[in-house]
Design a protein around this motif. Structure first.
Motif, short mmCIF file in Angstrom:
data_model
loop_
_atom_site.label_atom_id
_atom_site.label_comp_id
_atom_site.label_asym_id
_atom_site.label_seq_id
_atom_site.Cartn_x
_atom_site.Cartn_y
_atom_site.Cartn_z
N THR A 313 0.83 -1.21 0.00
CA THR A 313 0.00 0.00 0.00
C THR A 313 0.86 1.25 0.00
O THR A 313 0.59 2.21 -0.74
CB THR A 313 -0.94 -0.01 1.22
N ASN A 314 1.91 1.27 0.81
CA ASN A 314 2.80 2.44 0.86
C ASN A 314 3.55 2.63 -0.44
O ASN A 314 3.72 3.76 -0.92
CB ASN A 314 3.79 2.29 2.02
N ALA A 315 4.00 1.53 -1.05
CA ALA A 315 4.76 1.63 -2.30
C ALA A 315 3.88 2.17 -3.43
O ALA A 315 4.31 3.03 -4.21
CB ALA A 315 5.33 0.26 -2.67
N ILE A 316 2.65 1.68 -3.52
CA ILE A 316 1.73 2.15 -4.55
C ILE A 316 1.39 3.63 -4.31
O ILE A 316 1.35 4.44 -5.25
CB ILE A 316 0.45 1.29 -4.58
N SER A 317 1.16 3.99 -3.06
CA SER A 317 0.83 5.38 -2.72
C SER A 317 1.98 6.31 -3.09
O SER A 317 1.76 7.41 -3.61
CB SER A 317 0.51 5.50 -1.23
N TYR A 318 3.22 5.87 -2.80
CA TYR A 318 4.39 6.69 -3.12
C TYR A 318 4.52 6.89 -4.63
O TYR A 318 4.80 7.98 -5.11
CB TYR A 318 5.64 6.01 -2.57
N ASN A 327 -1.58 11.92 -2.63
CA ASN A 327 -1.27 10.78 -1.77
C ASN A 327 -2.55 10.03 -1.44
O ASN A 327 -3.38 10.51 -0.68
CB ASN A 327 -0.60 11.26 -0.48
N PRO A 328 -2.73 8.82 -1.98
CA PRO A 328 -3.97 8.09 -1.79
C PRO A 328 -3.94 7.13 -0.60
O PRO A 328 -4.85 6.31 -0.45
CB PRO A 328 -4.08 7.30 -3.09
N VAL A 329 -2.91 7.19 0.24
CA VAL A 329 -2.72 6.15 1.25
C VAL A 329 -3.92 6.01 2.18
O VAL A 329 -4.31 4.90 2.54
CB VAL A 329 -1.41 6.40 2.06
N ASP A 330 -4.54 7.13 2.58
CA ASP A 330 -5.70 7.04 3.48
C ASP A 330 -6.88 6.35 2.80
O ASP A 330 -7.57 5.52 3.41
CB ASP A 330 -6.11 8.44 3.95
N SER A 331 -7.11 6.70 1.54
CA SER A 331 -8.21 6.07 0.80
C SER A 331 -7.97 4.58 0.63
O SER A 331 -8.89 3.76 0.80
CB SER A 331 -8.37 6.73 -0.58
N LEU A 332 -6.74 4.20 0.30
CA LEU A 332 -6.44 2.78 0.09
C LEU A 332 -6.56 2.00 1.40
O LEU A 332 -7.06 0.87 1.41
CB LEU A 332 -5.03 2.62 -0.50
#
Length: 507
Positions: A313-318, A327-332
């Motif tokens: 998740t972090n790698a895709i968000s980055y 930065n989509p990390v919260d949504s993901l």
């Protein structure tokens, strides 16, 4: 748990547009569309029919007589183009194929190519277009009964159309069924065939390279060694990404999307096969809080899974942040929390031994289907990301819920059990039969097929009229729905022959 279905390629189970065209473009396109097809019966349509489309610069009153097969083909194309323009495709036209008793004219029954066009056009229906439902049933019945009286090539063409209507099928999987359906008399079609074969081989080669990259990533991740109970099917997971992103230019997106899809399968296995209810409750709480420190209370296999999920998740968000400045990390993370919450609801149901109502089951099943992966697709495409659209995508919009409904219900139609599945799995069919005493499996099956048809109408309306999302995202949503039958089209040996044949070509 539909997207995370347990169907294998070697053993069965049941578990998961072009942009706007102006009239100047449309008109010559239709004028050039003249396939060399024989017709034994002319079609007739009432004169002076009014077309409601204001966007296209055609006369509002059109005098049409002797509406032959060539024009029937144009009607199908014209209807499809209008839908993509966001226009009402004048369903009144189809009323003109009826007689005074409001039944479709019997003289149309011998025009096989015309009936195929009518059947194909009916696949683009939305709610409220009852005449297209009638057209679908009428043309399907006549085409089915005609197959025994046709020559081999004609029968094959009709069967392909009935089994795999264009709008609800993936061209990349169906191409081999169609490239040989025309004879040498159709010279221009033969040229297109050769181009299609060349393009197919080029794309196939690209897919093989992507599969190799996915296989290396999966091996390096090490989950197949750490989690012995979990499935080890990276090639199959990749087929979902391949179906979503058909544009050859979206290679990176296909590779990245396969990673969260793999985690849907792994987490599904944790809930279905391995975890106790108490462990699943703790795991779901950790996912909701997304707290690395809290993983210490989890069993080792859950700890390993969460850390892998966090890294992916972090790698895709980055990557998305670097490319699209969002930065989509919260949504993901929220999508994973919703998925696990839905999995836990099912786990509680099955642990209690009590089935929910069919409505309750489906409401939760839409979330547990795994179609939340469309949120990843939205961000990976990076088209038109805004605060408003992110808020919309976070709240399960119609384009996602209708796709999820199709996937969930197709999943529940399956009856074969995976030879490796020891967990419990309910289905809408089971809930429906319990709720409706005296109903048979056939009754439940017909109910599910009707609901799938209705969900397709909702998806059509979402995708074929202007919506808040890009055309590429809409097509990805359609392609997930198109992929579903391939994942569940079992033969008598509980195999998936169409999917298996294509996957073998990628090895």
């Amino acid at each position: 748990m539909a997207l995370s279905c347990r169907a294998s390629l070697t053993g069965g189970s049941s578990t998961p547009f072009p942009r706007k065209r102006t009239s100047e473009i449309v008109k010559p396109t239709l004028a050039q569309f003249k396939p060399n097809l024989s017709s034994t019966q002319n079609w007739s349509i009432a004169q002076n029919h009014r077309f409601p489309s204001a966007a296209l610069k055609y006369p509002k009153t059109v005098d049409i007589d002797d509406f032959d097969i060539e024009r029937a083909q144009k009607l199908k194309t014209f209807k499809h183009i209008l839908r993509k323009e966001g226009e009402d495709p004048f369903q009144g036209v189809f009323e003109n194929f009826k007689n005074k008793e409001a039944r479709f004219k019997q003289k149309l029954s011998s025009d096989i190519m015309g009936l195929m066009s009518l059947y194909e056009a009916s696949q683009l229906s939305i709610k409220g277009e009852d005449v297209l439902d009638e057209a679908r049933d009428y043309s399907y019945q006549l085409l089915s009964s005609s197959i025994g009286n046709l020559d081999y090539n004609q029968a094959r063409l009709v069967r392909n159309s009935l089994d795999h209507p264009h709008h609800k099928s993936l061209a990349s999987f169906m191409v081999k069924n169609f490239v040989n359906d025309w004879d040498e008399k159709n010279g221009w079609i033969n040229v297109l065939q050769e181009l299609a074969k060349i393009e197919f081989k080029m794309v196939q080669s690209q897919h093989q390279n992507e599969v190799n990259e996915i296989a290396k990533w999966w091996k390096d991740l090490g989950l197949s060694k750490e989690l012995k109970f979990a499935r080890d099917q990276p090639l199959k997971w990749y087929t979902w990404s391949m179906s979503c992103f058909t544009d050859p230019r979206l290679s990176e997106q296909r590779i990245e999307l396969t990673k969260p899809i793999s985690m849907i399968y792994i987490i599904d296995d944790i809930f279905d096969v391995c975890g106790t209810l108490d462990e699943l409750i703790c795991f779901t709480e950790v996912i909701n809080k997304w707290d690395i420190a809290a993983t210490e209370q989890l069993p080792d296999y859950m700890n390993i899974c969460f850390k892998a999920l966090d890294n992916i998740t972090n790698a895709i968000s980055y990557k998305i942040y670097n490319e699209h400045w969002w930065n989509p990390v919260d949504s993901l993370r929220r999508t994973w929390a919703r998925l696990c919450n839905a999995f836990l609801v099912e786990a509680r149901w099955f642990a209690s031994g009590k089935l929910p109502s069919a409505e309750e089951y489906l409401k939760n099943g839409i979330v547990s289907s795994g179609v939340h992966v469309l949120v990843h697709i939205f961000f990976l495409l990076g088209q038109g990301i805004s605060k408003e659209k992110v808020e919309l995508i976070d709240h399960n919009p119609g384009i996602i819920s209708s796709t999820a409904t199709i996937l969930r219900l197709w999943d529940d139609l399956g009856s074969a059990k995976d030879e490796n599945q020891d967990g419990n799995d309910g289905s809408y069919v089971e809930c429906y039969m319990k709720e409706n005493k005296g109903s048979t499996f056939e009754d439940a099956q017909n109910r599910v097929l009707h609901m799938i048809s209705e969900a397709w109408k909702e998806l059509n309306e979402e995708c074929l009229f202007p919506n808040s999302f890009s055309a590429t995202f809409s097509k990805a949503s359609l392609n997930i729905a198109r992929m579903v039958p391939l994942m569940y089209s079992y033969d008598d040996k509980h195999r998936l022959p169409d999917l298996e044949e294509y996957v073998k070509s990628l090895r």
